[in-house]
Scaffold this motif. Structure first.
Motif, PDB file in Angstrom:
ATOM      1  N   GLU A   1      56.424  88.237  14.342  1.00 33.89           N
ATOM      2  CA  GLU A   1      56.780  88.995  13.043  1.00 33.89           C
ATOM      3  C   GLU A   1      55.594  89.236  11.972  1.00 33.89           C
ATOM      4  OE1 GLU A   1      59.777  86.317  11.193  1.00 33.89           O
ATOM      5  OE2 GLU A   1      61.069  86.204  12.999  1.00 33.89           O
ATOM      6  N   LYS A   2      54.473  88.505  11.945  1.00 29.94           N
ATOM      7  CA  LYS A   2      53.569  88.490  11.201  1.00 29.94           C
ATOM      8  C   LYS A   2      52.594  89.639  11.944  1.00 29.94           C
ATOM      9  CE  LYS A   2      53.296  84.317   8.955  1.00 29.94           C
ATOM     10  NZ  LYS A   2      52.487  83.092   8.900  1.00 29.94           N
TER      11      LYS A   2
ATOM     12  N   ALA B   1      54.486  93.089  11.279  1.00 27.74           N
ATOM     13  CA  ALA B   1      54.347  93.408   9.735  1.00 27.74           C
ATOM     14  C   ALA B   1      53.155  93.920   9.350  1.00 27.74           C
ATOM     15  CB  ALA B   1      55.149  92.477   8.924  1.00 27.74           C
ATOM     16  N   ARG B   2      52.141  93.491  10.273  1.00 24.32           N
ATOM     17  CA  ARG B   2      50.563  93.806  10.002  1.00 24.32           C
ATOM     18  C   ARG B   2      50.193  93.047   8.844  1.00 24.32           C
ATOM     19  NH1 ARG B   2      51.833  95.614  14.560  1.00 24.32           N
ATOM     20  NH2 ARG B   2      51.191  97.644  15.137  1.00 24.32           N
ATOM     21  N   ASN B   3      50.354  91.780   8.607  1.00 24.46           N
ATOM     22  CA  ASN B   3      49.946  90.793   7.882  1.00 24.46           C
ATOM     23  C   ASN B   3      48.836  90.300   8.042  1.00 24.46           C
ATOM     24  OD1 ASN B   3      52.440  91.183   6.276  1.00 24.46           O
ATOM     25  ND2 ASN B   3      53.402  89.393   7.073  1.00 24.46           N
TER      26      ASN B   3
ATOM     27  N   GLU C   1      61.524  93.614  18.726  1.00 23.59           N
ATOM     28  CA  GLU C   1      61.082  95.110  18.112  1.00 23.59           C
ATOM     29  C   GLU C   1      62.606  95.625  18.048  1.00 23.59           C
ATOM     30  OE1 GLU C   1      58.045  96.882  20.121  1.00 23.59           O
ATOM     31  OE2 GLU C   1      56.772  96.574  18.167  1.00 23.59           O
TER      32      GLU C   1
END
Length: 180
Positions: A62-63, A66-68, A178
């Motif tokens: 998830e990170k 989200a490109r965190n 996805e």
């Protein structure tokens, strides 16, 4: 000893995770003239032994989706992470980072020496580092800073049998994540 905050061959560390996702082979190219690092991770996989491992991998994905980016990379002027699938069904990632200063590369254990105009990278034998541009001097790989240089890391070459049985291709896991 150098503090290595970001390991080139572990995907989640770019996004602030104590990652469970590794790459069979990672090719790193540093172009100091362009202040660019290209990291190609081939054969992304994870280790799943129990249900809790799956939960952690999903959280990590998830990170990544989200490109965190982790705090050390957030300040880079440009950064990207793209995925692509090979004909063999493996998942690869290409991470491109443009940095502001050679000091930014310290988190990768890449030190710059102004006097010799060289980068150095500690030689960790289990990483199985290979390069045509670098020279192994004592316990460090040395690279000329005026030219771009490339090295390949294959740290999972000799995995213990108990880990091989827990190894999972990341492509189906990412695709399922996805599609939700």
């Amino acid at each position: 000893m150098e503090v290595i905050k970001i390991v080139f061959f572990v995907l989640g560390v770019f996004f602030g995770e104590d990652s469970r996702i590794g790459a069979e082979k990672t090719t790193v190219t540093v172009n100091s003239k362009e202040k660019e690092v290209i990291i190609v991770q081939e054969g992304l996989f994870t280790l799943i032994k129990k249900e809790q491992d799956s939960v952690q991998v999903n959280s990590e994905l998830e990170k990544i989706i989200a490109r965190n980016w982790r705090k050390e990379i957030k300040s880079y002027p440009s950064k990207s992470c793209t995925f692509h699938t090979t004909k063999e069904g493996n998942l690869n990632a290409t991470i491109i980072l443009n940095y502001s200063s050679v000091k930014d590369l310290k988190d990768f254990a890449l030190e710059f020496n102004e006097e010799t105009n060289e980068f150095s990278l500690i030689n960790i034998p289990n990483w199985n580092i290979e390069t045509k541009q670098g020279e192994l001097n004592d316990n460090y790989w040395k690279f000329k800073a005026n030219d771009k240089f490339t090295f390949v890391v294959t740290p999972f070459k000799n995995m213990p049998e108990q880990l091989i049985s827990a190894k999972r291709n990341l492509r189906p896991i990412l695709e399922a994540k996805e599609s939700k």
